[in-house]
Design a protein around this motif. Structure first.
Motif, PDB file in Angstrom:
ATOM      1  N   SER A 190      28.354  44.581  28.155  1.00 12.49           N
ATOM      2  CA  SER A 190      28.636  43.152  28.039  1.00 12.49           C
ATOM      3  C   SER A 190      29.730  42.706  28.998  1.00 12.49           C
ATOM      4  N   ILE A 191      29.679  41.445  29.353  1.00 11.27           N
ATOM      5  CA  ILE A 191      30.704  40.855  30.219  1.00 11.27           C
ATOM      6  C   ILE A 191      32.055  40.988  29.534  1.00 11.27           C
ATOM      7  N   GLY A 192      33.064  41.367  30.296  1.00 10.39           N
ATOM      8  CA  GLY A 192      34.402  41.548  29.751  1.00 10.39           C
ATOM      9  C   GLY A 192      34.684  42.976  29.322  1.00 10.39           C
ATOM     10  N   MET A 193      33.653  43.794  29.270  1.00 10.87           N
ATOM     11  CA  MET A 193      33.823  45.199  28.911  1.00 10.87           C
ATOM     12  C   MET A 193      33.961  46.018  30.186  1.00 10.87           C
ATOM     13  N   VAL A 194      34.524  47.195  30.072  1.00  7.02           N
ATOM     14  CA  VAL A 194      34.660  48.088  31.218  1.00  7.02           C
ATOM     15  C   VAL A 194      33.871  49.360  30.959  1.00  7.02           C
ATOM     16  N   THR A 195      33.555  50.069  32.028  1.00  2.31           N
ATOM     17  CA  THR A 195      32.890  51.361  31.880  1.00  2.31           C
ATOM     18  C   THR A 195      33.764  52.436  32.486  1.00  2.31           C
ATOM     19  N   TYR A 196      33.657  53.618  31.945  1.00  8.76           N
ATOM     20  CA  TYR A 196      34.345  54.789  32.485  1.00  8.76           C
ATOM     21  C   TYR A 196      33.387  55.954  32.342  1.00  8.76           C
ATOM     22  N   GLU A 197      33.084  56.586  33.442  1.00  6.64           N
ATOM     23  CA  GLU A 197      32.140  57.696  33.415  1.00  6.64           C
ATOM     24  C   GLU A 197      32.872  59.007  33.182  1.00  6.64           C
TER      25      GLU A 197
END
Length: 131
Positions: free
Chosen positions: A51-58
């Protein structure tokens, strides 16, 4: 009038806490006074679905030393103190990367539950191939 009784099935999602730290020393920032960024989330199949406003970290595939913390969340610092102050200095493994993560699965019953189990993953170099 009939009373409807709903059966609620336990639906548990696995959560992760990722600590991203400074890589400036041997322990890659895994010290008691290290500054870090904490990212809390869950697994997604595709980063495009975030979602917009969320971040991802792999979280990278690799080798990890895994430590089990059993108890309340407020006592987790003791487990980290063991990892940092005892294990890291007495192992042949070398920490590999500027992050660690915690996995909260089906045996995690909440931060105040003394029977909760969280697993701490510390990235390490492959001792058989990396020098």
């Amino acid at each position: 009038m009939k009373l409807k009784i709903l059966t609620i099935l336990k639906c548990f999602m696995v959560f992760y806490g990722v600590s991203i730290v400074d890589e400036s020393d041997r322990l890659y920032g895994f010290t008691e006074d290290a500054e870090y960024i904490e990212v809390v989330g869950t697994e997604v199949r595709n980063c495009d679905d975030v979602s917009i406003g969320m971040v991802t970290y792999e979280i990278l595939a690799g080798y990890y030393a895994v430590f089990e913390h059993k108890g309340k969340a407020e006592d987790m610092l003791d487990t980290y103190k063991y990892i940092i102050g005892t294990w890291a200095y007495n192992t042949d493994y070398e920490i590999n990367g500027g992050y660690s993560f915690e996995r909260y699965g089906e045996d995690y019953y909440g931060s105040e539950d003394a029977m909760s189990i969280a697993r701490i993953y510390i990235p390490i170099k492959n001792p058989k191939t990396e020098i």
